[in-house]
Design a protein around this motif. Structure first.
Motif, PDB file in Angstrom:
ATOM      1  N   LEU A   8      13.739  38.947  26.186  1.00 35.03           N
ATOM      2  CA  LEU A   8      13.758  38.064  27.366  1.00 35.03           C
ATOM      3  C   LEU A   8      14.698  38.274  28.484  1.00 35.03           C
ATOM      4  N   LEU A   9      15.849  38.307  27.980  1.00 31.42           N
ATOM      5  CA  LEU A   9      16.987  38.574  28.919  1.00 31.42           C
ATOM      6  C   LEU A   9      17.110  39.795  29.644  1.00 31.42           C
ATOM      7  N   ARG A  10      16.576  40.928  28.939  1.00 27.57           N
ATOM      8  CA  ARG A  10      16.436  42.207  29.513  1.00 27.57           C
ATOM      9  C   ARG A  10      15.203  42.281  30.621  1.00 27.57           C
ATOM     10  N   THR A  11      14.121  41.428  30.345  1.00 22.51           N
ATOM     11  CA  THR A  11      13.109  41.388  31.038  1.00 22.51           C
ATOM     12  C   THR A  11      13.423  40.451  32.759  1.00 22.51           C
ATOM     13  N   ALA A  12      14.271  39.575  32.366  1.00 18.09           N
ATOM     14  CA  ALA A  12      14.751  39.072  33.469  1.00 18.09           C
ATOM     15  C   ALA A  12      15.678  39.955  34.568  1.00 18.09           C
ATOM     16  N   ARG A  13      16.466  40.513  33.698  1.00 16.16           N
ATOM     17  CA  ARG A  13      17.446  41.532  34.460  1.00 16.16           C
ATOM     18  C   ARG A  13      16.750  42.629  35.325  1.00 16.16           C
ATOM     19  N   ARG A  26       7.732  45.959  30.631  1.00  9.66           N
ATOM     20  CA  ARG A  26       7.701  47.285  30.158  1.00  9.66           C
ATOM     21  C   ARG A  26       8.727  47.879  29.754  1.00  9.66           C
ATOM     22  N   LEU A  27       9.465  47.976  30.804  1.00  9.87           N
ATOM     23  CA  LEU A  27      10.751  48.915  30.813  1.00  9.87           C
ATOM     24  C   LEU A  27      11.791  48.094  30.070  1.00  9.87           C
ATOM     25  N   ALA A  28      11.777  46.692  29.907  1.00  9.49           N
ATOM     26  CA  ALA A  28      12.686  46.055  28.842  1.00  9.49           C
ATOM     27  C   ALA A  28      12.242  46.287  27.362  1.00  9.49           C
ATOM     28  N   ALA A  29      10.778  46.251  27.069  1.00  6.42           N
ATOM     29  CA  ALA A  29      10.273  46.305  25.769  1.00  6.42           C
ATOM     30  C   ALA A  29      10.772  47.763  25.218  1.00  6.42           C
ATOM     31  N   THR A  30      10.489  48.714  26.035  1.00  8.40           N
ATOM     32  CA  THR A  30      11.016  50.421  25.701  1.00  8.40           C
ATOM     33  C   THR A  30      12.589  50.035  25.384  1.00  8.40           C
ATOM     34  N   GLU A  31      13.400  49.805  26.252  1.00  7.03           N
ATOM     35  CA  GLU A  31      14.853  49.758  26.062  1.00  7.03           C
ATOM     36  C   GLU A  31      15.054  48.917  24.647  1.00  7.03           C
ATOM     37  N   GLY A  41      15.760  49.608  16.937  1.00  3.23           N
ATOM     38  CA  GLY A  41      14.810  50.666  15.989  1.00  3.23           C
ATOM     39  C   GLY A  41      13.546  49.905  15.476  1.00  3.23           C
ATOM     40  N   GLU A  42      12.567  49.587  16.539  1.00  2.00           N
ATOM     41  CA  GLU A  42      11.484  48.932  16.099  1.00  2.00           C
ATOM     42  C   GLU A  42      10.386  49.033  17.121  1.00  2.00           C
ATOM     43  N   THR A  43       9.277  48.903  17.155  1.00  2.00           N
ATOM     44  CA  THR A  43       8.107  48.777  18.184  1.00  2.00           C
ATOM     45  C   THR A  43       8.021  47.492  18.825  1.00  2.00           C
ATOM     46  N   ILE A  44       7.672  47.493  20.008  1.00  2.00           N
ATOM     47  CA  ILE A  44       7.267  46.399  20.777  1.00  2.00           C
ATOM     48  C   ILE A  44       6.253  46.727  21.607  1.00  2.00           C
ATOM     49  N   GLY A  45       5.029  46.433  21.675  1.00  2.00           N
ATOM     50  CA  GLY A  45       3.753  46.906  22.198  1.00  2.00           C
ATOM     51  C   GLY A  45       3.506  46.097  23.334  1.00  2.00           C
ATOM     52  N   ILE A  46       2.471  46.666  24.207  1.00  2.00           N
ATOM     53  CA  ILE A  46       2.043  45.883  25.534  1.00  2.00           C
ATOM     54  C   ILE A  46       0.545  45.667  25.206  1.00  2.00           C
ATOM     55  N   ARG A  47       0.331  44.506  25.304  1.00  2.00           N
ATOM     56  CA  ARG A  47      -1.071  44.339  25.043  1.00  2.00           C
ATOM     57  C   ARG A  47      -1.481  43.422  26.165  1.00  2.00           C
ATOM     58  N   GLN A  48      -2.883  43.647  26.421  1.00  2.00           N
ATOM     59  CA  GLN A  48      -3.549  43.102  27.651  1.00  2.00           C
ATOM     60  C   GLN A  48      -3.711  41.459  27.567  1.00  2.00           C
ATOM     61  N   PHE A  49      -4.211  41.038  26.412  1.00  2.37           N
ATOM     62  CA  PHE A  49      -4.368  39.561  26.420  1.00  2.37           C
ATOM     63  C   PHE A  49      -3.905  38.933  25.127  1.00  2.37           C
ATOM     64  N   PHE A  50      -3.206  37.671  25.193  1.00  3.52           N
ATOM     65  CA  PHE A  50      -2.650  36.727  24.267  1.00  3.52           C
ATOM     66  C   PHE A  50      -3.921  36.007  23.711  1.00  3.52           C
ATOM     67  N   SER A  51      -4.351  36.253  22.544  1.00  2.97           N
ATOM     68  CA  SER A  51      -5.596  35.636  21.777  1.00  2.97           C
ATOM     69  C   SER A  51      -5.507  34.290  21.742  1.00  2.97           C
TER      70      SER A  51
END
Length: 556
Positions: free
Chosen positions: A542-547, A451-456, A462-472
């Motif tokens: 991906l890299l930001r999420t790992a960090r 969540r933090l990585a997506a926000t950053e 300059g775009e949106t990255i959402g959080i969704r519960q289930f990959f379909s």
């Protein structure tokens, strides 16, 4: 956003970014290697990828951190494991599959299917006369630089390419926290035998490399036919899949005297009417609904023409799950079949009562599970329970609709099942649903990091990255990082052993999410990847999420 239409997104604006060229080049290389499931190309891909990684700076002097892992039940095929070390034992897995569906649907353009730029040029010309809305959208997408077509470029070689680029970037950092482990597997498009084999290898691999796997990111692709906002997402779980079947037994009669028997066709029609598109059998969590059941197979067992009413029919349904366990789904399915059968029997008797000379005979319908049928058939055999399973057919073992019906039919005939009756069970492989659990610290840590990585990253790009519960989409996530419930029930009611998942006693457990590329129409001729997101945003995310994960999971 810019582009030919509101639906194209924006890729060209990020060309020349920190990641774009490298991820694009790796993607083109991987896409150029055909790897259709079950082909020699799939078998060759693992060693090719292993060799490609071995030439990278992060592995050139560390061959002990690269492994080819033979895939069980897939002779000649192998998975690849690649570890880049930082500090400590904490390790994040990046996982993807490299097999693809076939190229037959490209028609005359099949020779270009693995050459994205040549294919795009050819498709631009072909789509100049686009007749359907789908073709017109593809024409708008491909006229610019935002999208690249190609077999497997979306599903999912660009995801693996982003993972490789992240390994390279991580290796260039000065003593980073944690470790990254890339896992690339075959056979996802069939029965996930690559991932199901790797999960058995992970515990020993973790001990040998002295690592502690604290989470995993599946790199699979999502589809978005609109502006990309749904595709640009972190998925905290994945839907599961069950493939329950109904083997319907009627009572045979000449077509001129239908009320002397019972119509299996009517029973099957009532079952389809009861279950097909039944939203009460679908799940919805936090506003995200899984698709309702769909009938994927309906067939009879005739080998030649005659005028006898069909007395045996086969149906199989696709049922997606979010939270429901197999036992709950099976109970819902069995109840729906029972209600449909009773309606069919009552309706047939009512019709007979209105027909001159017919006697309205009511036959109470019987519903039994495949496990019960197997026991019943075993009691009728000469050699005990082992004779309850007929020999496997020589038909396509990868197709549950070819392998399973003859097994059920043989047992039903051996057991002397008379209609009206229905045998229910599972035709194909069970894909368990997975989702982060808030009561587990490791799950909370991975979700917080994503969540933090997506926000950053969204703010930076300059775009949106959402959080969704289930990959379909159905994916290898079902077999990574956890031991599912309900395996015994599914195994007992699955006729073909080829479609029974039997994980080993030792499994590594850790939370799994999905962060991958997005595009449109994967598996189709017009499969295409949104280049800007895949080549620039995705690796950064991906890299930001790992960090962020390694910052929040403490020192271990």
């Amino acid at each position: 956003m810019s582009g030919a239409s509101d639906a194209t997104g924006d890729a060209s604006g990020r060309q020349g970014g920190a990641w774009f060229d490298r991820v694009r080049d790796i993607t083109l290389q991987l896409t150029a290697w055909p790897s259709v499931t079950g082909s020699s190309g799939e078998a060759a891909f693992g060693p090719r990828l292993h060799g490609f990684l071995g030439e990278l700076a992060c592995f050139r002097d560390r061959p002990d951190q690269l492994r080819l892992l033979p895939a069980a039940e897939l002779p000649g095929c192998s998975s690849v494991a690649a570890l880049v070390r930082g500090r400590g034992r904490r390790t994040l897995v990046l996982a993807g599959h490299f097999d693809t569906v076939g190229t037959e649907n490209y028609g005359a353009l099949a020779p270009l299917a693995c050459d994205p730029f040549a294919l795009r040029a050819a498709l631009r010309e072909e789509l100049a006369g686009a007749a359907t809305e789908a073709e017109r959208l593809a024409a708008r997408d491909l006229v610019g630089e935002d999208f690249l077509p190609g077999r497997g470029i979306l599903d999912m070689k660009s995801g693996i390419a982003a993972g490789i680029a992240v390994l390279e970037a991580f290796a260039r950092e000065e003593a980073p926290e944690g470790n990254l482990l890339l896992i690339a597997t075959p056979d996802e498009e069939n029965r996930s035998r690559g991932m199901r084999s790797v999960r058995g290898d992970l515990p020993a691999l973790a001990r040998e490399w002295d690592i502690d796997i604290v989470g995993a990111i599946n790199l699979d692709a999502s589809s978005d036919l609109h502006d990309g906002s749904a595709g640009r997402s972190v998925f905290l779980g994945s839907v599961g899949k069950l493939l329950p079947f109904a083997y319907v037994v009627g009572r045979p009669a000449h077509a001129g005297y239908p009320f002397e028997g019972f119509s299996a066709s009517l029973a099957a029609a009532e079952i389809v009417r009861e279950i097909e598109g039944n939203v009460d059998m679908a799940e919805s969590i936090d506003g995200e609904a899984s698709a309702p059941p769909v009938c994927l197979s309906l067939a009879d067992f005739r080998e030649r023409y005659d005028v006898t009413m069909p007395d045996r029919l086969w149906l199989a349904f696709n049922i997606l799950t979010q939270r429901r366990a197999p036992a709950e789904v099976f109970a819902l399915f069995e109840a729906a079949v029972g209600a449909a059968m009773q309606r069919a029997v009552d309706g047939y008797a009512a019709s007979a009562a209105r027909f001159p000379g017919a006697e309205p005979v009511r036959h109470p319908p019987k519903i039994l599970t495949f496990a019960a049928l197997r026991e019943l058939a075993a009691g009728k055999g000469n050699g005990g329970p082992d004779t309850a399973r007929p020999a496997a057919t020589e038909e396509d073992d990868d197709n549950p609709f070819a392998a399973t019906p003859p097994l059920v039919d043989a047992l039903a005939r051996r057991a002397g099942i008379e209609g009206p009756a229905v045998v229910v069970g599972f035709a194909g492989l069970h894909y368990p649903a997975v989702h982060l659990q808030p009561d587990r610290a490791a799950d909370r840590a991975l979700e917080a990091a994503a969540r933090l990585a997506a926000t950053e990253i969204a703010a930076e790009q300059g775009e949106t990255i959402g959080i969704r519960q289930f990959f379909s989409g159905i994916s290898d996530m079902s077999f990574l990082g956890h031991r599912p419930d309900g395996l015994e029930l599914v195994a007992a009611n699955t006729p073909s052993p080829d479609f029974i998942d039997r994980p080993g006693a030792e499994l590594s457990t850790f939370p799994v999410i999905n962060i991958g590329p997005w595009g449109r129409e994967f598996h189709q001729k017009l499969e295409r990847l949104h280049a800007g997101y895949a080549f620039e945003t995705l690796p950064a995310l991906l890299l930001r999420t790992a960090r962020r994960l390694f910052e929040t999971t403490g020192n271990r």
